[in-house]
Design a protein around this motif. Structure first.
Motif, PDB file in Angstrom:
ATOM      1  N   LEU A   1     -66.702  51.062  81.878  1.00 38.50           N
ATOM      2  CA  LEU A   1     -67.541  50.959  82.877  1.00 38.50           C
ATOM      3  C   LEU A   1     -68.645  52.223  83.047  1.00 38.50           C
ATOM      4  O   LEU A   1     -68.103  53.215  82.658  1.00 38.50           O
ATOM      5  N   MET A   2     -69.774  51.818  83.244  1.00 46.31           N
ATOM      6  CA  MET A   2     -71.020  52.923  83.416  1.00 46.31           C
ATOM      7  C   MET A   2     -71.245  52.965  84.960  1.00 46.31           C
ATOM      8  O   MET A   2     -71.543  51.965  85.435  1.00 46.31           O
ATOM      9  N   GLY A   3     -71.316  54.178  85.421  1.00 46.89           N
ATOM     10  CA  GLY A   3     -71.728  54.622  86.733  1.00 46.89           C
ATOM     11  C   GLY A   3     -72.712  55.395  86.893  1.00 46.89           C
ATOM     12  O   GLY A   3     -73.180  56.252  85.860  1.00 46.89           O
ATOM     13  N   GLU A   4     -73.348  55.780  87.983  1.00 43.14           N
ATOM     14  CA  GLU A   4     -74.608  56.642  88.301  1.00 43.14           C
ATOM     15  C   GLU A   4     -73.903  58.119  88.647  1.00 43.14           C
ATOM     16  O   GLU A   4     -72.958  57.923  89.497  1.00 43.14           O
ATOM     17  N   ILE A   5     -74.689  59.022  88.422  1.00 43.95           N
ATOM     18  CA  ILE A   5     -74.477  60.223  89.139  1.00 43.95           C
ATOM     19  C   ILE A   5     -75.503  60.671  90.134  1.00 43.95           C
ATOM     20  O   ILE A   5     -76.512  60.266  90.396  1.00 43.95           O
ATOM     21  N   GLY A   6     -74.926  61.335  91.292  1.00 44.47           N
ATOM     22  CA  GLY A   6     -75.686  61.413  92.619  1.00 44.47           C
ATOM     23  C   GLY A   6     -77.049  61.920  92.111  1.00 44.47           C
ATOM     24  O   GLY A   6     -77.027  63.038  91.222  1.00 44.47           O
TER      25      GLY A   6
ATOM     26  N   LEU B   1     -66.036  62.268  91.579  1.00 51.56           N
ATOM     27  CA  LEU B   1     -67.018  63.138  90.720  1.00 51.56           C
ATOM     28  C   LEU B   1     -68.094  63.706  91.729  1.00 51.56           C
ATOM     29  O   LEU B   1     -68.131  64.979  91.204  1.00 51.56           O
ATOM     30  N   SER B   2     -68.273  63.293  92.727  1.00 46.83           N
ATOM     31  CA  SER B   2     -69.336  63.944  93.784  1.00 46.83           C
ATOM     32  C   SER B   2     -68.815  65.383  94.227  1.00 46.83           C
ATOM     33  O   SER B   2     -69.250  66.275  94.254  1.00 46.83           O
ATOM     34  N   ALA B   3     -67.310  65.009  94.448  1.00 46.18           N
ATOM     35  CA  ALA B   3     -66.647  66.386  95.045  1.00 46.18           C
ATOM     36  C   ALA B   3     -66.744  67.291  93.937  1.00 46.18           C
ATOM     37  O   ALA B   3     -66.888  68.768  93.974  1.00 46.18           O
ATOM     38  N   ARG B   4     -66.408  67.025  92.643  1.00 47.72           N
ATOM     39  CA  ARG B   4     -66.250  67.841  91.434  1.00 47.72           C
ATOM     40  C   ARG B   4     -67.582  68.681  91.111  1.00 47.72           C
ATOM     41  O   ARG B   4     -67.745  69.778  91.221  1.00 47.72           O
ATOM     42  N   LEU B   5     -68.736  67.739  91.259  1.00 43.43           N
ATOM     43  CA  LEU B   5     -69.759  68.130  91.015  1.00 43.43           C
ATOM     44  C   LEU B   5     -70.347  69.244  92.107  1.00 43.43           C
ATOM     45  O   LEU B   5     -71.434  69.962  91.635  1.00 43.43           O
ATOM     46  N   SER B   6     -70.218  68.834  93.193  1.00 40.90           N
ATOM     47  CA  SER B   6     -70.470  69.728  94.318  1.00 40.90           C
ATOM     48  C   SER B   6     -69.920  71.185  94.157  1.00 40.90           C
ATOM     49  O   SER B   6     -70.775  72.015  94.600  1.00 40.90           O
ATOM     50  N   ASP B   7     -68.904  71.353  93.900  1.00 34.73           N
ATOM     51  CA  ASP B   7     -68.070  72.602  93.370  1.00 34.73           C
ATOM     52  C   ASP B   7     -69.077  73.262  92.411  1.00 34.73           C
ATOM     53  O   ASP B   7     -69.400  74.342  92.529  1.00 34.73           O
ATOM     54  N   ALA B   8     -69.350  72.463  91.149  1.00 33.73           N
ATOM     55  CA  ALA B   8     -70.462  72.944  90.079  1.00 33.73           C
ATOM     56  C   ALA B   8     -71.587  73.253  90.667  1.00 33.73           C
ATOM     57  O   ALA B   8     -72.130  74.518  90.261  1.00 33.73           O
ATOM     58  N   LYS B   9     -72.237  72.585  91.570  1.00 35.37           N
ATOM     59  CA  LYS B   9     -73.480  73.010  92.075  1.00 35.37           C
ATOM     60  C   LYS B   9     -73.361  74.276  93.018  1.00 35.37           C
ATOM     61  O   LYS B   9     -74.337  75.094  92.676  1.00 35.37           O
ATOM     62  N   PHE B  10     -72.324  74.379  93.698  1.00 35.07           N
ATOM     63  CA  PHE B  10     -72.322  75.626  94.361  1.00 35.07           C
ATOM     64  C   PHE B  10     -72.153  77.115  93.590  1.00 35.07           C
ATOM     65  O   PHE B  10     -72.794  77.695  93.975  1.00 35.07           O
ATOM     66  N   PHE B  11     -71.204  76.723  92.427  1.00 33.89           N
ATOM     67  CA  PHE B  11     -71.287  77.984  91.611  1.00 33.89           C
ATOM     68  C   PHE B  11     -72.640  78.220  90.828  1.00 33.89           C
ATOM     69  O   PHE B  11     -72.909  79.367  90.775  1.00 33.89           O
ATOM     70  N   TRP B  12     -73.212  77.176  90.565  1.00 29.29           N
ATOM     71  CA  TRP B  12     -74.491  77.274  89.816  1.00 29.29           C
ATOM     72  C   TRP B  12     -75.696  78.116  90.739  1.00 29.29           C
ATOM     73  O   TRP B  12     -76.188  79.010  90.496  1.00 29.29           O
TER      74      TRP B  12
END
Length: 732
Positions: free
Chosen positions: A255-260, A318-329
């Motif tokens: 399955l292929m999905g979109e990233i926020g 995934l959004s929760a995980r990437l929110s962490d990464a965005k915060f770190f960045w």
């Protein structure tokens, strides 16, 4: 000849364990069968999340009878000796045979063991395999004693032959063997019978299970790339992730999905790493922008809604995980733009090794060494010092703390954000290279300087505290560091005398530090005394002794580290077809800590020895060296000078004198110019005159003058050839 099918059906096996477990099942069962006398034509093992499967084809239906004959004691031996022999054989005295031998009558035991049916042997071997299976981690469940990676539910064990299929009777901890297996947990639950391997594979597929992990992986990759291609995108290749995901599903549904939208500005590597590590998602890239814009997930179920609910749930996690990464960045960028000094200061509290100090101290050593190396590489010393100073600053960043595998890469992003030039920022990423034998080496002068300094500091530091690799153990990856240095030097064509750059690192040796302090104290006291006085002389001797001992310690450890590099060099050059003895012949020459010089010489020598002239000259050299060595030992003198052409009697002698003059005239300037190919070509040209000399001339002539002259002529052969390499170390 029957085929054997085994399946061990359990709860989910961790993906990382499956391939090794399948191989262990194949090896342990087939080894046990062969040891018991059952040979076979072929064996294949497979793994899915819920089963380990083995098929053994064209196996013997029974083991062959075995006749064993064992010699015992003499017939008139003491009773105790005969009784011991009987116990070892399991026979009675009446069953022994008495035979006449040159040493008298001797007892012999003849034991015949009938063949055993395959099913009986298989049951024993499989039970032993199951009970002693080498899982990295295992568990017990219920009241039984069996240990398995996850609870074991079924044992399928059948023999399929011309007469049909039979179940091999077996019971392990209450689990009885049968001809039953199960399909997919959700899509086709329930047990069904199988009659052989082909029937097994076909019925599993109908029950939504693809047995072969390579087929599952191929299906995942094909489906993922097709879906991405249809959207004008491409899947980022990751063979390790593909193998892992193929071990998580029995019926892969891609399955292929979109990233926020809010996450698309994160560095592609951050997105890729976060999705891979946390979700086991593949990254999908837009080839035009290079950005990661979508993800591919692999489900183990065919959903009625086409996977819409699965994708919605995945996007939420995934959004929760990437929110962490965005915060770190975003946090890291603020620190980077302020100059990264906060991170650099924080490394003072991070221990690199309890005997080698903090990361901050290590970075200071690397910066000093990089500045020392830089002029030899074509870089500016202070630029190398500055680049080394920020190269590891990202170790204190939040992103690298969360994802250690991004160290260096994030350093490049942060250095660019701090306003450093691109070539300085690149050092943060490239100075770790090469990470493996197939990884690229840095080529930019600044990156090369810092990469070499980093690896040399690691090697000298651990050498100083005697933490060297032993056998197969190399906890600090020192072999990899040495190989990295070798590849950087060779692939960049760099000439460096390595031992020159060992000094500061080896000074971390506690004994070296103590000796250095003692020497400094002795020097201070020396300067406090009256010159040329008796006390001054005494203190001067103490100072000289301290200095001598410090240098001896350094030289010993430096020599040992150079030898370590030589061992790694031999391994590295093996793939080029350069023999160890050829490398040894070149390592015996001066300047052997200049690895590029050694390799250039070794490659030239290796090419010469592949020719007929080179091989024959080597034999001529060895003959000359052997005759000369024996004569010198017998006479107690060294024949190393005085060969005079006026004493040459034969044309072959005169021709050899002339050939040596010509070769020496060519070899000497070629070696000075380090043109080893030319030097060795000139050496190979001696083949004809040397061969002719030995065919026509008797070296150990009765005339003492002729003998001495000819031995001195052999010495010229040894010296001329030995100027190129130490040919005494070449085998054959």
């Amino acid at each position: 000849m029957p085929d054997l099918l085994i399946e061990l059906f359990s709860e989910e096996i961790p993906a990382r364990m499956q391939a090794k477990a399948a191989e262990n099942l194949r090896k342990r069962v087939t080894d046990g069968l062969v040891e018991a006398g059952l040979t076979y034509a072929g064996a294949r093992a497979f793994a899915t999340p819920r089963r380990l499967t083995l098929v053994v084809s064209d196996m013997l239906a029974a083991s062959a009878p075995v006749r064993e004959e064992r010699k015992g004691p003499k017939a008139d031996a003491p009773d105790k000796a005969i009784e011991g022999f009987l116990r070892s054989t399991g026979l009675t005295r009446a069953q022994l045979e008495t035979r006449e031998t040159p040493k008298g009558e001797v007892l012999f035991a003849v034991m015949e063991k009938p063949g055993r049916p395959a099913a009986e042997i298989i049951a024993e071997v499989l039970e032993t395999t199951i009970r002693s299976f080498p899982w990295p981690k295992s568990m017990r469940w219920g009241a039984g004693s069996l240990r398995w990676v996850r609870p074991l539910h079924r044992i399928l064990c059948i023999l399929q032959g011309e007469d049909g299929t039979e179940v091999v009777p077996l019971e392990v901890d209450g689990i009885t063997s049968a001809d039953l297996t199960e399909g997919h947990r959700f899509l086709a639950p329930g047990a069904f019978k199988v009659s052989g391997f082909d029937d097994y594979v076909a019925k599993l597929r109908r029950a939504k299970v693809i047995l072969d992990p390579e087929e599952r992986a191929g299906h995942i990759w094909a489906d993922a790339t097709n879906q991405a291609f249809a959207s004008g995108l491409e899947v980022v290749e990751d063979k390790g992730l593909l193998a892992e995901v193929a071990g998580l599903v029995e019926w892969p549904v891609v399955l292929m999905g979109e990233i926020g939208e809010e996450f698309l500005e994160l560095p592609p590597e951050v997105l890729q790493t976060s999705m891979k590590e946390h979700q086991k998602f593949f990254s999908v890239r837009d080839p035009k922008s290079g950005k990661i814009v979508r993800f591919v997930t692999v489900a183990n179920n065919e959903a009625a809604d086409g996977g819409a609910m699965i994708l919605a749930g995945n996007r939420k996690v995934l959004s929760a995980r990437l929110s962490d990464a965005k915060f770190f960045w975003e946090n890291d960028l603020r620190v980077a733009k302020s100059g990264m000094q906060t991170w650099r200061d924080a490394l003072g509290a991070v221990t690199f090794h309890n005997k080698l100090g903090s990361q901050e101290a290590r970075i200071a050593r690397i910066a000093d060494l990089a500045a020392e190396l830089a002029p030899q590489i074509g870089a500016e010393a202070e630029a190398a010092r500055r680049a080394a100073g920020i190269a590891k600053a990202d170790l204190s960043s939040e992103m690298v703390y969360e994802f250690p595998e991004l160290q260096g890469l994030m350093g490049r992003y942060y250095a660019e954000a701090a306003g450093h030039p691109a070539e300085v920022a690149a050092v943060a990423e490239e100075h770790y290279q090469p990470l493996g034998p197939s990884d690229a080496v840095p080529t930019a002068p600044l990156s090369v300087a810092v990469a070499l300094a980093d690896k040399l500091d690691t090697l000298t530091g651990f050498w100083a505290i005697d933490e060297k690799p032993t056998g197969s153990k190399d906890p600090f990856a020192l072999r990899r560091a040495a190989l990295g240095v070798i590849r950087i030097l060779l692939e960049n064509g760099l000439r460096l005398k390595l031992s020159k750059y060992f000094v500061s690192g080896l000074m971390l040796d506690p004994e070296a530090q103590r000796l250095h302090l003692d020497w400094m104290e002795a020097e201070q006291k020396l300067h406090e005394t009256v010159p040329d006085s008796e006390e001054w002389t005494r203190r001067n001797l103490i100072s000289l002794e301290m200095n001598k001992r410090e240098h001896e310690l350094h030289d010993r450890k430096a020599s040992d580290l150079v030898s370590f590099f030589h061992d790694r060099l031999k391994v590295f050059l093996r793939d080029e077809g350069i023999r160890h003895d050829v490398i040894d012949a070149c390592l015996a020459m001066p300047g052997n800590d200049d690895l590029l010089l050694v390799v250039t010489r070794a490659r030239a020598l290796s090419e010469v020895l592949k020719t007929e002239d080179g091989e024959n000259l080597l034999q001529g050299f060895k003959r000359a060296n052997n005759i000369l060595t024996q004569a010198e030992e017998a006479d107690g003198v060294e024949y190393s000078y005085g060969a005079d052409p006026k004493f040459a009697e034969t044309e072959e002698e005169k021709a050899l004198f002339a050939a040596l003059d010509t070769a020496e005239a060519a070899i000497t300037p070629a070696l000075e110019a380090e043109d080893f190919a030319a030097a060795m070509a000139a050496m190979a040209g001696l083949r004809g005159p040397v061969d002719a000399f030995f065919e026509a001339v008797q070296v150990n002539a009765e005339n003492a003058i002729l003998r001495r002259n000819r031995l001195n002529l052999l010495s010229r052969i040894r010296t001329t050839c030995g100027a190129v390499a130490d040919l005494t170390r070449i085998e054959g």
